[in-house]
Motif scaffolding. Structure first.
Motif, PDB file in Angstrom:
ATOM      1  N   PRO A 107       0.890  -1.374   0.271  1.00  0.00           N
ATOM      2  CA  PRO A 107      -0.283   0.158  -0.210  1.00  0.00           C
ATOM      3  C   PRO A 107       0.948   1.249   0.082  1.00  0.00           C
ATOM      4  N   TYR A 127       1.100   5.236   0.226  1.00  0.00           N
ATOM      5  CA  TYR A 127       0.855   7.053   0.056  1.00  0.00           C
ATOM      6  C   TYR A 127       1.952   7.582   0.573  1.00  0.00           C
ATOM      7  N   LEU A 140      -1.184  -0.668  -4.283  1.00  0.00           N
ATOM      8  CA  LEU A 140      -1.812  -0.255  -4.349  1.00  0.00           C
ATOM      9  C   LEU A 140      -1.986   1.872  -3.670  1.00  0.00           C
ATOM     10  N   ASN A 170      -2.403   5.183  -3.422  1.00  0.00           N
ATOM     11  CA  ASN A 170      -3.519   6.012  -2.821  1.00  0.00           C
ATOM     12  C   ASN A 170      -3.962   7.290  -2.284  1.00  0.00           C
ATOM     13  N   ASN A 172      -6.439   4.493  -5.673  1.00  0.00           N
ATOM     14  CA  ASN A 172      -8.019   4.409  -5.324  1.00  0.00           C
ATOM     15  C   ASN A 172      -7.980   6.392  -6.031  1.00  0.00           C
ATOM     16  N   THR A 181      -7.978   9.523  -1.045  1.00  0.00           N
ATOM     17  CA  THR A 181      -6.901   8.803  -0.170  1.00  0.00           C
ATOM     18  C   THR A 181      -7.802   7.920   0.566  1.00  0.00           C
ATOM     19  N   LEU A 182      -7.583   6.933   1.286  1.00  0.00           N
ATOM     20  CA  LEU A 182      -8.496   6.489   1.959  1.00  0.00           C
ATOM     21  C   LEU A 182      -7.564   6.330   3.440  1.00  0.00           C
ATOM     22  N   GLN A 198      -5.334   4.629   6.468  1.00  0.00           N
ATOM     23  CA  GLN A 198      -4.625   3.597   6.465  1.00  0.00           C
ATOM     24  C   GLN A 198      -5.344   2.378   6.501  1.00  0.00           C
ATOM     25  N   ASP A 237      -8.496   1.531   6.196  1.00  0.00           N
ATOM     26  CA  ASP A 237      -9.091   0.627   5.181  1.00  0.00           C
ATOM     27  C   ASP A 237      -8.321   0.790   3.848  1.00  0.00           C
ATOM     28  N   ASN A 238      -7.567   1.424   3.422  1.00  0.00           N
ATOM     29  CA  ASN A 238      -6.722   1.297   2.468  1.00  0.00           C
ATOM     30  C   ASN A 238      -6.255  -0.886   2.707  1.00  0.00           C
ATOM     31  N   TRP A 239      -5.731  -0.623   4.049  1.00  0.00           N
ATOM     32  CA  TRP A 239      -4.239  -1.263   4.047  1.00  0.00           C
ATOM     33  C   TRP A 239      -5.440  -3.143   3.477  1.00  0.00           C
ATOM     34  N   ARG A 287      -8.102  -2.494   1.783  1.00  0.00           N
ATOM     35  CA  ARG A 287      -9.086  -2.880  -0.171  1.00  0.00           C
ATOM     36  C   ARG A 287      -7.214  -3.717  -0.851  1.00  0.00           C
TER      37      ARG A 287
END
Length: 289
Positions: free
Chosen positions: A12, A14, A40, A42, A65, A68-69, A71, A73-75, A77
C-alpha cells in the motif's frame, strides 16, 4: 488473466516516493519467483506513481484509489485485490531479504495447520543502515500455539512478533478474522497476528528476512505515546480473553515491563533522528564545498 500465483506480495503506497523504488526492488529480487506484486497507490500527492511506472515486470499489478483512504481501509483494500492464498504486506519504505519468500512459503505450504510464519527483522534508518540487527521473536522461535504467543506478547509489553513485512499469513484466515481494525490503527499488525492465531499455529523463524525502517515522519515515530496506550489496552484485553488463557503472572510481568518496551522504541526513534540529522549536515557541507 494470469494463472493464480502462490503468493501475493502487496504494497500500500501513500506519498512513498523516497523509499518506494528500493522497496519494490527488494520484492522483485526474491529467489522465490511464483508471486504477484500488487501495488495500491492511495491518491498520493508526490511522485509515487512515477516511481511505480518506472518498473516493467509482468508480476506487477497496479491499482489506484480515486481518493485517499484511511490506512486501515487502504490496507484492507490491498488484501482484497490479492489473488493468492498466501499474503505478505510490505510497507512502502520497508525491505525484504532476497530469500524471504523462499524460506517462508515452504513451511506454510507443508503445514496447513500454520496460520502465521514470522521472521526476525533488522531495524534500519533513512539511509538503510542497520540500527538494531536481528530484532524480535525472543522466546517465540519454532512452532507455538496461539496461547503461548499471547502469553509472550503480554509479558513482552511491546510487539515481539514484528511488523507486516516479516510475516506471511493466509488470505482466507485474514477475512475470517475480520481484516485490519480501524480502532487499532497504531498496533494493527500485532492485533491481526493474534486474531489470525485463532485459526492455526505460529512459526517463528531464526533468520532475519525483513527490514523495518524508522524514519522521522513514520507513523511509529510520530505516535509513540498513542502506541504505548493502545498496546497497554490491548494487553489488558488479551488478559480477559478466554481463548488465549493469559495468566495473572503474565499480566503482572507485562505491566512491569511495558515502560521498558516503550523506552526501547524511544531509543530507536532517537537514533534514527540523530542519523538523519547527521546525514543532512553532511549533505549541506558537501553542497557548501
Amino acid at each position: 488473466m494470469l494463472p493464480q500465483p502462490s503468493v501475493s506480495v502487496c504494497i500500500p503506497v501513500y506519498n512513498g516516493e523516497r523509499f518506494l523504488a528500493e522497496t519494490i526492488r527488494s520484492v522483485l529480487d526474491q529467489t522465490y519467483r511464483d508471486f504477484e506484486l500488487v501495488l495500491l497507490e492511495n491518491a498520493s500527492t508526490d511522485g509515487s506513481m512515477e516511481v511505480i511506472r518506472s518498473f516493467a515486470d509482468p508480476r506487477i499489478r497496479v491499482e489506484r484509489n480515486a481518493t485517499t483512504l484511511s490506512q486501515p481501509d487502504n490496507w484492507n483494500r490491498v488484501i482484497e485485490l490479492c489473488r493468492a492464498p498466501l499474503i505478505k504486506l510490505v510497507c512502502a519504505d520497508d525491505l525484504l531479504h532476497p530469500r524471504c519468500l523462499e524460506l517462508q512459503v515452504g513451511p506454510m505450504e507443508a503445514d496447513p495447520g500454520l496460520a502465521v510464519v514470522a521472521a526476525r527483522r533488522h531495524m534500519i534508518d533513512e539511509q538503510s543502515r542497520v540500527i538494531v540487527p536481528r530484532r524480535g521473536l525472543g522466546g517465540l522461535l519454532g512452532v507455538r500455539t496461539g496461547v503461548e504467543v499471547a502469553r509472550k506478547v503480554v509479558r513482552n509489553g511491546a510487539n515481539p512478533i514484528g511488523e507486516a513485512g516479516g510475516v506471511l499469513f493466509r488470505r482466507d484466515h485474514f477475512f475470517a478474522a475480520g481484516g485490519w481494525r480501524s480502532d487499532r490503527r497504531l498496533i494493527m499488525d500485532l492485533d491481526m497476528w493474534l486474531r489470525l492465531l485463532q485459526y492455526g499455529e505460529f512459526l517463528g523463524q531464526p533468520e532475519t528476512l525483513a527490514a523495518f525502517r524508522i524514519g522521522r515522519g513514520s507513523v511509529s515515530a510520530e505516535n509513540e505515546q498513542a502506541i504505548y496506550e493502545e498496546q497497554r489496552l490491548f494487553t489488558e484485553e488479551l488478559g480477559e480473553s478466554p481463548y488465549f488463557q493469559v495468566r495473572g503472572i503474565d499480566l503482572a510481568i507485562g505491566r512491569m515491563l511495558a515502560p521498558a518496551g516503550r523506552a526501547r522504541r524511544q531509543a530507536l526513534f532517537a537514533i534514527s533522528r540523530f542519523n538523519a540529522r547527521k546525514q543532512d549536515r553532511t549533505a549541506a557541507a558537501e553542497l557548501a564545498d
